[in-house]
Design an enzyme around this catalytic site. Structure first.
Site, PDB file in Angstrom:
ATOM      1  N   CYS A  15       0.819  -1.211   0.000  1.00  0.00           N
ATOM      2  CA  CYS A  15       0.000   0.000   0.000  1.00  0.00           C
ATOM      3  C   CYS A  15       0.851   1.259   0.000  1.00  0.00           C
ATOM      4  CB  CYS A  15      -0.925  -0.016   1.201  1.00  0.00           C
ATOM      5  SG  CYS A  15      -0.078  -0.419   2.720  1.00  0.00           S
TER       6      CYS A  15
ATOM      7  N   GLU B  37      -5.342   2.666  -7.332  1.00  0.00           N
ATOM      8  CA  GLU B  37      -4.281   1.788  -6.831  1.00  0.00           C
ATOM      9  C   GLU B  37      -4.247   0.523  -7.692  1.00  0.00           C
ATOM     10  OE1 GLU B  37      -4.824  -0.117  -2.926  1.00  0.00           O
ATOM     11  OE2 GLU B  37      -2.810   0.546  -2.439  1.00  0.00           O
TER      12      GLU B  37
HETATM   13  P1  NAD Z   1      -9.853  -6.624   0.196  1.00  0.00           P
HETATM   14  O1  NAD Z   1      -9.661  -5.311   0.798  1.00  0.00           O
HETATM   15  O2  NAD Z   1     -11.148  -6.875  -0.478  1.00  0.00           O
HETATM   16  O3  NAD Z   1      -9.684  -7.791   1.282  1.00  0.00           O
HETATM   17  C1  NAD Z   1      -8.921  -7.658   2.440  1.00  0.00           C
HETATM   18  C2  NAD Z   1      -9.585  -8.417   3.562  1.00  0.00           C
HETATM   19  O4  NAD Z   1     -10.931  -7.983   3.737  1.00  0.00           O
HETATM   20  C3  NAD Z   1      -9.661  -9.918   3.343  1.00  0.00           C
HETATM   21  O5  NAD Z   1      -9.409 -10.560   4.570  1.00  0.00           O
HETATM   22  C4  NAD Z   1     -11.100 -10.133   2.957  1.00  0.00           C
HETATM   23  O6  NAD Z   1     -11.561 -11.431   3.246  1.00  0.00           O
HETATM   24  C5  NAD Z   1     -11.815  -9.115   3.786  1.00  0.00           C
HETATM   25  N1  NAD Z   1     -13.106  -8.673   3.298  1.00  0.00           N
HETATM   26  C6  NAD Z   1     -13.491  -8.487   2.025  1.00  0.00           C
HETATM   27  N2  NAD Z   1     -14.767  -8.040   1.980  1.00  0.00           N
HETATM   28  C7  NAD Z   1     -15.174  -7.913   3.255  1.00  0.00           C
HETATM   29  C8  NAD Z   1     -16.381  -7.467   3.869  1.00  0.00           C
HETATM   30  N3  NAD Z   1     -17.408  -7.051   3.163  1.00  0.00           N
HETATM   31  N4  NAD Z   1     -16.459  -7.468   5.215  1.00  0.00           N
HETATM   32  C9  NAD Z   1     -15.429  -7.864   5.963  1.00  0.00           C
HETATM   33  N5  NAD Z   1     -14.258  -8.292   5.440  1.00  0.00           N
HETATM   34  C10 NAD Z   1     -14.127  -8.310   4.100  1.00  0.00           C
HETATM   35  O7  NAD Z   1      -8.650  -6.867  -0.750  1.00  0.00           O
HETATM   36  P2  NAD Z   1      -8.553  -7.930  -1.926  1.00  0.00           P
HETATM   37  O8  NAD Z   1      -9.858  -8.187  -2.622  1.00  0.00           O
HETATM   38  O9  NAD Z   1      -7.846  -9.100  -1.401  1.00  0.00           O
HETATM   39  O10 NAD Z   1      -7.629  -7.097  -2.915  1.00  0.00           O
HETATM   40  C11 NAD Z   1      -8.196  -6.101  -3.747  1.00  0.00           C
HETATM   41  C12 NAD Z   1      -7.380  -4.851  -3.745  1.00  0.00           C
HETATM   42  O11 NAD Z   1      -7.180  -4.397  -2.412  1.00  0.00           O
HETATM   43  C13 NAD Z   1      -5.959  -4.947  -4.239  1.00  0.00           C
HETATM   44  O12 NAD Z   1      -5.847  -4.907  -5.601  1.00  0.00           O
HETATM   45  C14 NAD Z   1      -5.332  -3.762  -3.613  1.00  0.00           C
HETATM   46  O13 NAD Z   1      -5.549  -2.602  -4.366  1.00  0.00           O
HETATM   47  C15 NAD Z   1      -6.014  -3.634  -2.341  1.00  0.00           C
HETATM   48  N6  NAD Z   1      -5.233  -4.072  -1.193  1.00  0.00           N
HETATM   49  C16 NAD Z   1      -4.663  -3.112  -0.444  1.00  0.00           C
HETATM   50  C17 NAD Z   1      -3.940  -3.464   0.664  1.00  0.00           C
HETATM   51  C18 NAD Z   1      -3.302  -2.407   1.492  1.00  0.00           C
HETATM   52  O14 NAD Z   1      -2.528  -2.715   2.394  1.00  0.00           O
HETATM   53  N7  NAD Z   1      -3.607  -1.163   1.245  1.00  0.00           N
HETATM   54  C19 NAD Z   1      -3.763  -4.783   1.007  1.00  0.00           C
HETATM   55  C20 NAD Z   1      -4.384  -5.765   0.225  1.00  0.00           C
HETATM   56  C21 NAD Z   1      -5.121  -5.389  -0.861  1.00  0.00           C
END
Ligand code: NAD
Length: 487
Positions: free
Chosen positions: A290, A389
């Site tokens: 990030c 991003e």
């Molecule tokens: P995400 O944000 O959707 O998922 C991260 C976590 O949230 C996972 O544990 C997931 O199971 C959980 N989650 C998803 N939907 C949820 C909900 N409605 N309620 C509760 N928990 C929920 O990330 P992703 O789909 O794995 O990746 C997508 C994008 O997220 C990436 O392309 C990137 O841009 C971004 N990302 C950012 C970071 C960061 O540190 N900023 C980290 C991972 C991913």
């Protein structure tokens, strides 16, 4: 190496009714299997955390907390090499990164510093005596810091060990209990942490619960349950918004560490040959961080020179098998993420940016989710690749007229998480640094990272700070008390 499949609920390591496979993103083979929790498992974990918070002496016994955090530290260190191999297998991170932010750096201090702070933290402070309502007698007043309670932790897949430790350290030090939901792509390291907690520490049952699931929505229980006091989330801004909205029904506290579109700002007096090629450092772990600096800002007066140098930097990035210690870049976490990155590259081309190098799946990589290190020039800050991003090894080179213009472009973003500045004149760099609305900044190659250093974002990059004193305070509630001074 055998991975831990079991989840941790109320002090017990449990198999779960179902299991799911975890894929190695470099080979597309199964790296391990994990218990697949359902909503009823999550409910039990939340109830256990509530019970532990309300009826054990975890919150009130700092000696127990210190002792068991030291035990956990030793247990983690004893399996450091197993963690290393497991992280490379399930996260696809280059082993090189495990010597720094993926493993060794957080292992060194993410638990240790908060453990030390249990004694040093300002748990209470005295206010001047007063008679606020004119009742004719003085009152002593004090402010007490107390645990916030049950924390629901929702984890990302990109730096899972770093994030779990930097959440656990402050949560435990401040006397809270928690339920941790790892990302579905990377549960194995969290399950291992769970086993070590259960088998090698005195942390009371229910204080830490680790509940892996292939279903994102199992994590949603943490955002809606009235038994949970706070949600601590690291991940995408889109999911962060959804979590904040869901948490509003029970008015939970939310701590969000979200996305970024940070700048690498090269001022016109910088040593270009030394600094511009290092912009390729953002390809580390295939750009899946990030805080990566994904917008390279260079003066129009030296634009062509800069594009040549960044091209050279990106073309010298070694990528491929994450086990090979020479590689800086491994695969993307999944086919879905790889395709998302390739879609952004197509959008960049369609919107008129100039593809300087990369842009495709590298030849000879039949297995694994690899994308070439990619440079776009002639990027306008309004283009999609400058605004969203991408979470891949893709940089956008943007020109600016002068320092004011550079600051304006840097701040013209939904995000404000990190960034870097290079200049031959430190005072000038510092002055520019003060004008950028962002949570962290590296100046002339310096590093801001540390368990004692607050990390988090302005604007859509988040709410609250992880680490540092701010990152301890966020896991506390504040109580103010008053009592008469007289007999
Ligand atoms: P995400 O944000 O959707 O998922 C991260 C976590 O949230 C996972 O544990 C997931 O199971 C959980 N989650 C998803 N939907 C949820 C909900 N409605 N309620 C509760 N928990 C929920 O990330 P992703 O789909 O794995 O990746 C997508 C994008 O997220 C990436 O392309 C990137 O841009 C971004 N990302 C950012 C970071 C960061 O540190 N900023 C980290 C991972 C991913």
């Amino acid at each position: 190496m055998s991975s831990e499949t079991r989840m941790l609920i109320d002090g017990e390591l449990l198999a779960g009714r179902q299991e799911f496979d975890v894929l190695n993103p470099a080979t597309e083979e199964v790296a391990g299997t994990s218990a697949d929790a359902d909503a009823s498992d999550m409910d039990r974990a939340v109830a256990a955390a509530r019970q532990a918070q309300d009826s054990t002496d975890w919150a009130t016994d700092p000696e127990l907390r210190k002792r068991s955090m030291v035990q956990l530290q030793s247990a983690l260190e004893a399996e450091q090499e197993e963690f290393r191999a497991e992280l490379v297998a399930e996260v696809g991170c280059p082993v090189l990164t495990t010597y720094g932010p993926q493993l060794d750096a957080p292992l060194r201090e993410a638990l240790g510093w908060p453990t030390e702070m249990i004694e040093q933290f300002s748990w209470s402070r005295r206010l001047p005596d007063n008679d606020a309502f004119g009742l004719g007698f003085q009152t002593h007043r004090e402010v007490w810091k107390e645990p916030v309670g049950v924390v629901g932790v929702i984890m990302p897949w990109n730096f899972p060990f770093e994030v779990i430790l930097n959440k656990l350290g402050p949560i435990l030090a401040m006397g809270n209990s928690c339920v941790i939901k790892p990302a579905p792509d990377t549960p194995l390291n969290a399950n291992r942490v769970g086993r070590l907690i259960a088998e090698q520490t005195e942390i009371p049952p229910g204080v830490v619960n680790i509940v892996p699931s292939s279903d994102h929505l199992v994590g949603e229980v943490l955002t809606t349950s009235p038994l949970v006091d706070m949600v601590a989330f690291t991940g995408s801004t889109a999911t962060g918004r959804r979590i904040m909205e869901a948490a509003s029904a029970t008015l939970k506290q939310v701590f969000l560490e979200l996305g970024g579109k940070s700048v690498n700002l090269i001022l016109d007096d910088a040593d270009f040959a030394a600094t511009v090629p290092t912009a390729a450092g953002m390809c580390m772990h295939a750009g899946q961080g990030c805080a990566m600096t994904t917008r390279l800002l260079v003066p129009f007066s030296r634009y062509d020179e800069a594009v040549e140098l960044v091209k050279t930097g990106f073309e010298s990035v070694s990528y491929g098998d994450p086990i090979d210690p020479a590689n800086l870049q491994g695969p993307l976490i999944s086919a879905k993420q790889r395709d998302r990155v390739l879609d952004y590259i197509q959008k960049g081309i369609a919107e008129g940016a100039r593809l300087v190098t990369g842009g495709s799946i590298p030849s000879g990589f039949d297995k694994g989710y690899f994308v070439e290190p990619t440079v776009f020039a002639d990027v306008d800050n309004s283009m999609t690749i400058a605004r969203e991003e991408i979470f891949g090894p893709v940089i956008a080179v943007i020109g600016y007229e002068d320092d004011d213009h550079a600051v304006q472009i840097a701040n013209d973003s939904e995000y404000g998480l990190s960034g870097s500045i290079a200049s031959a004149d430190l005072d000038r760099a510092m002055a520019v640094a003060r004008r950028i609305r962002t949570g962290t900044l590296a100046i002339n190659g310096g590093s801001w990272y540390g368990a004692d250093a607050p990390f988090g974002g302005y604007k859509a990059s988040g709410v609250g700070r992880q680490c540092g004193v701010e990152g301890l305070e966020i896991f506390t509630e504040t109580k103010t008390v008053g009592w008469p001074t007289g007999p």
